[in-house]
Design a protein around this motif. Sequence first.
Motif, PDB file in Angstrom:
ATOM      1  N   LEU A 136       0.806  -1.207   0.000  1.00 42.32           N
ATOM      2  CA  LEU A 136       0.000   0.000   0.000  1.00 42.32           C
ATOM      3  C   LEU A 136       0.844   1.265   0.000  1.00 42.32           C
ATOM      4  N   ILE A 137       2.078   1.199   0.527  1.00 46.05           N
ATOM      5  CA  ILE A 137       2.951   2.358   0.587  1.00 46.05           C
ATOM      6  C   ILE A 137       3.542   2.620  -0.790  1.00 46.05           C
ATOM      7  N   GLU A 138       3.256   3.784  -1.352  1.00 46.31           N
ATOM      8  CA  GLU A 138       3.789   4.128  -2.656  1.00 46.31           C
ATOM      9  C   GLU A 138       5.231   4.604  -2.524  1.00 46.31           C
ATOM     10  N   PRO A 139       6.067   4.330  -3.517  1.00 45.36           N
ATOM     11  CA  PRO A 139       7.450   4.826  -3.469  1.00 45.36           C
ATOM     12  C   PRO A 139       7.486   6.348  -3.516  1.00 45.36           C
ATOM     13  N   LEU A 140       8.500   6.936  -2.913  1.00 41.74           N
ATOM     14  CA  LEU A 140       8.621   8.385  -2.886  1.00 41.74           C
ATOM     15  C   LEU A 140       8.878   8.921  -4.288  1.00 41.74           C
ATOM     16  N   LYS A 141       8.274  10.061  -4.569  1.00 40.43           N
ATOM     17  CA  LYS A 141       8.512  10.712  -5.854  1.00 40.43           C
ATOM     18  C   LYS A 141       9.916  11.293  -5.885  1.00 40.43           C
ATOM     19  N   GLN A 142      10.483  11.283  -7.070  1.00 42.56           N
ATOM     20  CA  GLN A 142      11.811  11.869  -7.231  1.00 42.56           C
ATOM     21  C   GLN A 142      11.710  13.388  -7.288  1.00 42.56           C
ATOM     22  N   LEU A 143      12.666  14.047  -6.622  1.00 42.87           N
ATOM     23  CA  LEU A 143      12.747  15.502  -6.662  1.00 42.87           C
ATOM     24  C   LEU A 143      13.835  15.906  -7.647  1.00 42.87           C
ATOM     25  N   ILE A 144      13.488  16.828  -8.540  1.00 42.88           N
ATOM     26  CA  ILE A 144      14.437  17.336  -9.543  1.00 42.88           C
ATOM     27  C   ILE A 144      14.684  18.804  -9.204  1.00 42.88           C
ATOM     28  N   ILE A 145      15.822  19.072  -8.569  1.00 39.49           N
ATOM     29  CA  ILE A 145      16.162  20.408  -8.108  1.00 39.49           C
ATOM     30  C   ILE A 145      17.040  21.073  -9.170  1.00 39.49           C
ATOM     31  N   ARG A 167      21.480  17.073   0.930  1.00 34.38           N
ATOM     32  CA  ARG A 167      22.006  15.784   1.420  1.00 34.38           C
ATOM     33  C   ARG A 167      21.135  15.212   2.533  1.00 34.38           C
ATOM     34  N   LEU A 168      20.431  16.069   3.246  1.00 38.32           N
ATOM     35  CA  LEU A 168      19.566  15.615   4.338  1.00 38.32           C
ATOM     36  C   LEU A 168      18.176  15.198   3.859  1.00 38.32           C
ATOM     37  N   VAL A 169      17.848  15.467   2.606  1.00 39.65           N
ATOM     38  CA  VAL A 169      16.537  15.114   2.063  1.00 39.65           C
ATOM     39  C   VAL A 169      16.541  13.641   1.695  1.00 39.65           C
ATOM     40  N   ASN A 170      15.436  12.965   1.977  1.00 38.91           N
ATOM     41  CA  ASN A 170      15.330  11.543   1.636  1.00 38.91           C
ATOM     42  C   ASN A 170      15.375  11.356   0.123  1.00 38.91           C
ATOM     43  N   PRO A 171      16.141  10.381  -0.351  1.00 37.19           N
ATOM     44  CA  PRO A 171      16.155  10.098  -1.791  1.00 37.19           C
ATOM     45  C   PRO A 171      14.830   9.470  -2.206  1.00 37.19           C
ATOM     46  N   PRO A 172      14.517   9.447  -3.511  1.00 40.93           N
ATOM     47  CA  PRO A 172      15.363   9.849  -4.642  1.00 40.93           C
ATOM     48  C   PRO A 172      15.345  11.348  -4.893  1.00 40.93           C
ATOM     49  N   HIS A 228      15.622  13.620 -21.670  1.00 34.41           N
ATOM     50  CA  HIS A 228      15.862  12.358 -20.957  1.00 34.41           C
ATOM     51  C   HIS A 228      14.621  11.826 -20.245  1.00 34.41           C
ATOM     52  N   LYS A 229      13.514  12.552 -20.348  1.00 34.01           N
ATOM     53  CA  LYS A 229      12.240  12.131 -19.752  1.00 34.01           C
ATOM     54  C   LYS A 229      12.391  11.764 -18.276  1.00 34.01           C
ATOM     55  N   LEU A 230      12.966  12.688 -17.538  1.00 37.95           N
ATOM     56  CA  LEU A 230      13.113  12.487 -16.097  1.00 37.95           C
ATOM     57  C   LEU A 230      11.748  12.629 -15.435  1.00 37.95           C
ATOM     58  N   ASP A 231      11.412  11.689 -14.584  1.00 39.19           N
ATOM     59  CA  ASP A 231      10.110  11.676 -13.919  1.00 39.19           C
ATOM     60  C   ASP A 231      10.290  12.134 -12.482  1.00 39.19           C
ATOM     61  N   GLY A 232       9.551  13.178 -12.105  1.00 40.03           N
ATOM     62  CA  GLY A 232       9.648  13.688 -10.746  1.00 40.03           C
ATOM     63  C   GLY A 232       8.993  15.047 -10.626  1.00 40.03           C
ATOM     64  N   PHE A 248      11.105  20.483   1.091  1.00 43.68           N
ATOM     65  CA  PHE A 248      11.451  19.434   0.132  1.00 43.68           C
ATOM     66  C   PHE A 248      10.596  18.183   0.340  1.00 43.68           C
ATOM     67  N   GLU A 249      10.294  17.852   1.583  1.00 44.84           N
ATOM     68  CA  GLU A 249       9.433  16.700   1.821  1.00 44.84           C
ATOM     69  C   GLU A 249       7.999  16.984   1.384  1.00 44.84           C
ATOM     70  N   SER A 250       7.571  18.245   1.461  1.00 41.51           N
ATOM     71  CA  SER A 250       6.210  18.592   1.040  1.00 41.51           C
ATOM     72  C   SER A 250       6.062  18.573  -0.470  1.00 41.51           C
ATOM     73  N   LEU A 251       7.150  18.719  -1.204  1.00 43.57           N
ATOM     74  CA  LEU A 251       7.070  18.721  -2.666  1.00 43.57           C
ATOM     75  C   LEU A 251       6.561  17.387  -3.206  1.00 43.57           C
ATOM     76  N   ARG A 252       6.787  16.312  -2.476  1.00 40.76           N
ATOM     77  CA  ARG A 252       6.389  14.984  -2.956  1.00 40.76           C
ATOM     78  C   ARG A 252       4.873  14.776  -2.914  1.00 40.76           C
ATOM     79  N   THR A 253       4.142  15.685  -2.283  1.00 42.06           N
ATOM     80  CA  THR A 253       2.682  15.586  -2.251  1.00 42.06           C
ATOM     81  C   THR A 253       2.032  16.246  -3.461  1.00 42.06           C
ATOM     82  N   ILE A 254       2.819  16.868  -4.327  1.00 40.38           N
ATOM     83  CA  ILE A 254       2.274  17.598  -5.468  1.00 40.38           C
ATOM     84  C   ILE A 254       1.840  16.619  -6.548  1.00 40.38           C
TER      85      ILE A 254
END
Length: 394
Positions: A136-145, A167-172, A228-232, A248-254
């Motif tokens: 049920l847990i979805e993988p974290l979305k990738q952040l492209i900074i 460096r302190l932000v959870n990957p990917p 390169h069709k980067l997904d994130g 940065f953690e809130s960006l993954r909810t977008i």
Amino acid sequence: MASIRRTLSPAYHDRSYQNGAGLSSQSNRFLPNGNSKHFSSPSSYSHLPLLFTAVNIVYRKGWRRSLFRCLFFFLIGFVVGIAPFGHIDTYIQPKDFAFPEIKPPHVNLQLGDQIVSSVSLGVNTRLQEQKEVTDLIEPLKQLIIVTPTYNRGFQAYFLNRLGQVLRLVNPPLVWIVVEKKAASFETAEILRKSGVMYRHVICTLNTSNVKDQGVHQRNAALEHIERHKLDGIVFFAYDDNVYTLELFESLRTIGRFGTWPVAMLAQSKNKAILEGPVCNASQVIGWHTNAKSKRLRRFHVDTSGFAFNSTILWDPKRWGRPLSNPIRQLDTVKEGFKETTFVEQVVEDESQMQGITPGCSRIMNWHLHLDTGNLVYPKGWLLEKNLEITLPIT
């Protein structure tokens, strides 16, 4: 050699025995030709020598015969015991060692009885529950900074500070750092030591306008993401801004497009300006703005005050946008309108936006204007000459 013969005395021959039996001597009483006047019928005692011989043989050799008979019968019994009788199946099958099938007793179920369809162990149940939770847990979305940078006095400080935050932000997470004309050795060294997955991109478009160089650098990053069709989730992060990890953690909810308020230090450095959305929960219902010249803009956002899904760039069918027009920042519009013209290419109105943090009530990004003039960093971060001011040691 002289021989001596012992004869019995007359008294001994005259000795009488009861029951009419009389013997002249111990040695000749069983002899057939023995002289004894007391035997009334010598023929009746003719079997006595044979009896004596049999008793003598049994006495002397009876134990040997008994032992022989015991051994003989023991041998016969042993042979009979090991001798096979009938057919013996020597082939061993696996079922010969199988446990017997235990069947439960027959139970007559009534109409109101409960029926248990299956029984499982508690350990298996926990493992199955953990597997279901994991699914049920979805993988974290990738952040492209995306971070444009250029040669200036605080460049090393800004890049190192932002790199330590990322460096302190959870990957990917992937950090796209864009330089103009050529990749500098100093920037590449900072990126290698940052511990963050990065891509060093070069903007080859030559422009003399310093204000437009950031636009072209961001467009170079957008072209790289599209090719390169980067997904994130794409986020334009200035290297001189201050960010919280919560942002940065809130960006993954977008989902498609997200925005949040940004606090900016005014050019006079004596006040702070708030720019960004006014939200009801996560719904954008208005905008914060203080500049009169910017009130004509459609969306009042800062460049580092929004983020969007990267599939909008290379998968327009998913979002229902035209196929021919790539999404890029425009360098032909007035200063202050570059952000709103870019957002208009991504969304149609506020209904397609998402306010980050409930009510958009948290400041997670500070935009600081720390100009250093024309001061540039020394090559290789090394000073060949001493500074003009030298303090003596007291």
